[in-house]
Scaffold this motif. Structure first.
Motif, PDB file in Angstrom:
ATOM      1  N   TRP A  38      -4.895  -3.492  -7.887  1.00  0.00           N
ATOM      2  CA  TRP A  38      -5.086  -2.089  -7.573  1.00  0.00           C
ATOM      3  C   TRP A  38      -6.186  -1.485  -8.441  1.00  0.00           C
ATOM      4  O   TRP A  38      -6.327  -1.854  -9.608  1.00  0.00           O
ATOM      5  CB  TRP A  38      -3.785  -1.304  -7.804  1.00  0.00           C
ATOM      6  CG  TRP A  38      -2.601  -1.889  -7.122  1.00  0.00           C
ATOM      7  CD1 TRP A  38      -1.583  -2.595  -7.706  1.00  0.00           C
ATOM      8  CD2 TRP A  38      -2.311  -1.854  -5.730  1.00  0.00           C
ATOM      9  NE1 TRP A  38      -0.670  -2.993  -6.770  1.00  0.00           N
ATOM     10  CE2 TRP A  38      -1.094  -2.556  -5.542  1.00  0.00           C
ATOM     11  CE3 TRP A  38      -2.952  -1.303  -4.613  1.00  0.00           C
ATOM     12  CZ2 TRP A  38      -0.514  -2.713  -4.291  1.00  0.00           C
ATOM     13  CZ3 TRP A  38      -2.372  -1.459  -3.368  1.00  0.00           C
ATOM     14  CH2 TRP A  38      -1.173  -2.151  -3.213  1.00  0.00           C
ATOM     15  N   ASP A  98      -6.045   1.515  -9.459  1.00  0.00           N
ATOM     16  CA  ASP A  98      -5.307   2.434 -10.331  1.00  0.00           C
ATOM     17  C   ASP A  98      -3.890   1.897 -10.564  1.00  0.00           C
ATOM     18  O   ASP A  98      -2.908   2.508 -10.136  1.00  0.00           O
ATOM     19  CB  ASP A  98      -5.246   3.831  -9.714  1.00  0.00           C
ATOM     20  CG  ASP A  98      -4.744   3.807  -8.271  1.00  0.00           C
ATOM     21  OD1 ASP A  98      -4.646   2.694  -7.691  1.00  0.00           O
ATOM     22  OD2 ASP A  98      -4.433   4.888  -7.730  1.00  0.00           O
ATOM     23  N   THR A 141       8.316   6.305 -11.364  1.00  0.00           N
ATOM     24  CA  THR A 141       7.639   5.089 -11.798  1.00  0.00           C
ATOM     25  C   THR A 141       8.025   4.731 -13.232  1.00  0.00           C
ATOM     26  O   THR A 141       8.260   3.559 -13.554  1.00  0.00           O
ATOM     27  CB  THR A 141       6.118   5.243 -11.674  1.00  0.00           C
ATOM     28  OG1 THR A 141       5.795   5.480 -10.302  1.00  0.00           O
ATOM     29  CG2 THR A 141       5.385   4.014 -12.172  1.00  0.00           C
ATOM     30  N   VAL A 161       0.839  -1.207   0.000  1.00  0.00           N
ATOM     31  CA  VAL A 161       0.000   0.000   0.000  1.00  0.00           C
ATOM     32  C   VAL A 161       0.871   1.254   0.000  1.00  0.00           C
ATOM     33  O   VAL A 161       0.613   2.220  -0.739  1.00  0.00           O
ATOM     34  CB  VAL A 161      -0.947  -0.011   1.217  1.00  0.00           C
ATOM     35  CG1 VAL A 161      -1.609   1.345   1.404  1.00  0.00           C
ATOM     36  CG2 VAL A 161      -2.010  -1.093   1.052  1.00  0.00           C
ATOM     37  N   THR A 162       1.918   1.240   0.816  1.00  0.00           N
ATOM     38  CA  THR A 162       2.799   2.407   0.904  1.00  0.00           C
ATOM     39  C   THR A 162       3.523   2.654  -0.415  1.00  0.00           C
ATOM     40  O   THR A 162       3.540   3.786  -0.927  1.00  0.00           O
ATOM     41  CB  THR A 162       3.830   2.213   2.035  1.00  0.00           C
ATOM     42  OG1 THR A 162       3.146   2.046   3.271  1.00  0.00           O
ATOM     43  CG2 THR A 162       4.761   3.416   2.123  1.00  0.00           C
ATOM     44  N   THR A 163       4.132   1.617  -0.983  1.00  0.00           N
ATOM     45  CA  THR A 163       4.900   1.800  -2.214  1.00  0.00           C
ATOM     46  C   THR A 163       3.988   2.136  -3.399  1.00  0.00           C
ATOM     47  O   THR A 163       4.381   2.907  -4.289  1.00  0.00           O
ATOM     48  CB  THR A 163       5.738   0.553  -2.533  1.00  0.00           C
ATOM     49  OG1 THR A 163       4.896  -0.614  -2.537  1.00  0.00           O
ATOM     50  CG2 THR A 163       6.841   0.362  -1.509  1.00  0.00           C
ATOM     51  N   HIS A 164       2.772   1.583  -3.403  1.00  0.00           N
ATOM     52  CA  HIS A 164       1.864   1.917  -4.503  1.00  0.00           C
ATOM     53  C   HIS A 164       1.458   3.393  -4.445  1.00  0.00           C
ATOM     54  O   HIS A 164       1.355   4.053  -5.494  1.00  0.00           O
ATOM     55  CB  HIS A 164       0.617   1.036  -4.457  1.00  0.00           C
ATOM     56  CG  HIS A 164      -0.345   1.326  -5.562  1.00  0.00           C
ATOM     57  ND1 HIS A 164      -0.061   1.060  -6.883  1.00  0.00           N
ATOM     58  CD2 HIS A 164      -1.581   1.897  -5.559  1.00  0.00           C
ATOM     59  CE1 HIS A 164      -1.084   1.440  -7.643  1.00  0.00           C
ATOM     60  NE2 HIS A 164      -2.017   1.947  -6.858  1.00  0.00           N
ATOM     61  N   ARG A 165       1.248   3.892  -3.260  1.00  0.00           N
ATOM     62  CA  ARG A 165       0.910   5.318  -3.125  1.00  0.00           C
ATOM     63  C   ARG A 165       2.057   6.177  -3.648  1.00  0.00           C
ATOM     64  O   ARG A 165       1.835   7.162  -4.359  1.00  0.00           O
ATOM     65  CB  ARG A 165       0.617   5.640  -1.656  1.00  0.00           C
ATOM     66  CG  ARG A 165       0.131   7.082  -1.447  1.00  0.00           C
ATOM     67  CD  ARG A 165      -0.315   7.318  -0.027  1.00  0.00           C
ATOM     68  NE  ARG A 165       0.767   7.195   0.930  1.00  0.00           N
ATOM     69  CZ  ARG A 165       0.889   6.204   1.821  1.00  0.00           C
ATOM     70  NH1 ARG A 165      -0.011   5.240   1.875  1.00  0.00           N
ATOM     71  NH2 ARG A 165       1.914   6.168   2.664  1.00  0.00           N
ATOM     72  N   TRP A 166       3.296   5.800  -3.333  1.00  0.00           N
ATOM     73  CA  TRP A 166       4.451   6.531  -3.853  1.00  0.00           C
ATOM     74  C   TRP A 166       4.498   6.454  -5.382  1.00  0.00           C
ATOM     75  O   TRP A 166       4.779   7.449  -6.047  1.00  0.00           O
ATOM     76  CB  TRP A 166       5.743   5.951  -3.274  1.00  0.00           C
ATOM     77  CG  TRP A 166       5.918   6.168  -1.809  1.00  0.00           C
ATOM     78  CD1 TRP A 166       5.258   7.068  -1.017  1.00  0.00           C
ATOM     79  CD2 TRP A 166       6.825   5.471  -0.956  1.00  0.00           C
ATOM     80  NE1 TRP A 166       5.693   6.975   0.288  1.00  0.00           N
ATOM     81  CE2 TRP A 166       6.656   6.005   0.355  1.00  0.00           C
ATOM     82  CE3 TRP A 166       7.757   4.464  -1.143  1.00  0.00           C
ATOM     83  CZ2 TRP A 166       7.395   5.549   1.438  1.00  0.00           C
ATOM     84  CZ3 TRP A 166       8.495   3.996  -0.063  1.00  0.00           C
ATOM     85  CH2 TRP A 166       8.314   4.539   1.213  1.00  0.00           C
ATOM     86  N   VAL A 215       2.104   6.055  -7.527  1.00  0.00           N
ATOM     87  CA  VAL A 215       1.068   6.897  -8.143  1.00  0.00           C
ATOM     88  C   VAL A 215       1.432   8.371  -8.043  1.00  0.00           C
ATOM     89  O   VAL A 215       1.213   9.155  -8.986  1.00  0.00           O
ATOM     90  CB  VAL A 215      -0.302   6.623  -7.480  1.00  0.00           C
ATOM     91  CG1 VAL A 215      -1.342   7.635  -7.951  1.00  0.00           C
ATOM     92  CG2 VAL A 215      -0.763   5.194  -7.776  1.00  0.00           C
ATOM     93  N   ASP A 216       2.019   8.754  -6.919  1.00  0.00           N
ATOM     94  CA  ASP A 216       2.348  10.156  -6.683  1.00  0.00           C
ATOM     95  C   ASP A 216       3.606  10.612  -7.415  1.00  0.00           C
ATOM     96  O   ASP A 216       3.823  11.816  -7.578  1.00  0.00           O
ATOM     97  CB  ASP A 216       2.532  10.414  -5.183  1.00  0.00           C
ATOM     98  CG  ASP A 216       1.226  10.288  -4.398  1.00  0.00           C
ATOM     99  OD1 ASP A 216       0.157  10.357  -5.045  1.00  0.00           O
ATOM    100  OD2 ASP A 216       1.286  10.120  -3.167  1.00  0.00           O
TER     101      ASP A 216
END
Length: 223
Positions: A130, A132, A65, A52-57, A59-60
């Motif tokens: 996910w 997204d 990425t 969850v943490t790395t996916h948020r990074w 996307v941001d």
């Protein structure tokens, strides 16, 4: 007069160390495999938190990425690693006196790939999902094929440099590149949200186990 029995030659210290390392890697790999297979909650909870943490990074930070995609799809892709291994196999075969080592290297990489696919089919672990996604991947998740292939190929090639007595500067440079490649490809797979962290850990452990077993075989052949 009876001939006294001939004792077996003592096992060289380096072989004993490699054998102990092999057993340790086998135990750790088996334990992680079992915990993943039974879906042990503390482990899956840790995987969820990291994902969850790395996916948020991811996307941001679209720029990072995109760089991760390039690294994982081209620089550290399993087929890139296999082509590198194939080039070394051809070079060893061309040297004639190293043809056994060429066969050993190619066979080890092939068996590592087969083991990876067999475990994926046996464990059949779903990949992260996910709403997204920033990337996609096929087949089951455990173990990470990118991490395992990089570990097998980099580990074998670095060991061959040591075996053939490469210059210290060349050996240390290759070792540094190998470590960065193995760690880096694992990071890309988790960052892109296509693997759980333990998939990558499993790929590293299993890849290191394949390398250790291969080194034992090579050393026994050359005793």
């Amino acid at each position: 007069m009876q001939t006294p029995p001939v004792d077996s030659p003592p096992t060289p210290p380096r072989s004993r160390t490699t054998l102990r390392l092999t057993w340790a890697l086998a135990a750790c790999s088996a334990l992680l495999l079992a915990l993943v297979a039974v879906d042990w909650r503390p482990l899956t909870g840790l995987d969820d938190d990291i994902a969850v943490t790395t996916h948020r990074w991811a996307v941001d930070e679209p720029g990072i990425t995109q760089a991760m995609r390039i690294l994982t799809d081209w620089v550290w892709d399993p087929w890139t690693m296999r082509l590198l291994c194939a080039a070394v196999v051809v070079w060893l075969w061309w040297r004639r006196e190293d043809r056994w080592t060429a066969v050993w290297l190619g066979t080890t990489c092939l068996l590592g790939s087969l083991l990876q696919q067999a475990l994926k089919a046996a464990v059949d672990r779903p990949r992260p999902v996910w709403p997204d996604p920033v990337d996609s991947a096929r087949y089951a998740a455990f173990p990470s094929g990118h991490a395992m292939t990089a570990t097998v190929v980099c580990g074998l090639l670095v060991w061959l440099l040591h075996h053939y007595g490469a210059a210290r500067g060349l050996y240390l440079t290759a070792l540094a590149v190998a470590v960065v490649s193995m760690a880096g490809v694992g990071a890309t797979r988790v960052w892109l949200g296509v693997h759980w962290a333990t998939d990558v850990g499993g790929g590293w452990l299993l890849g290191a186990l394949v390398v250790a077993l291969a080194v034992l075989v090579h050393r026994r052949r050359h005793l």
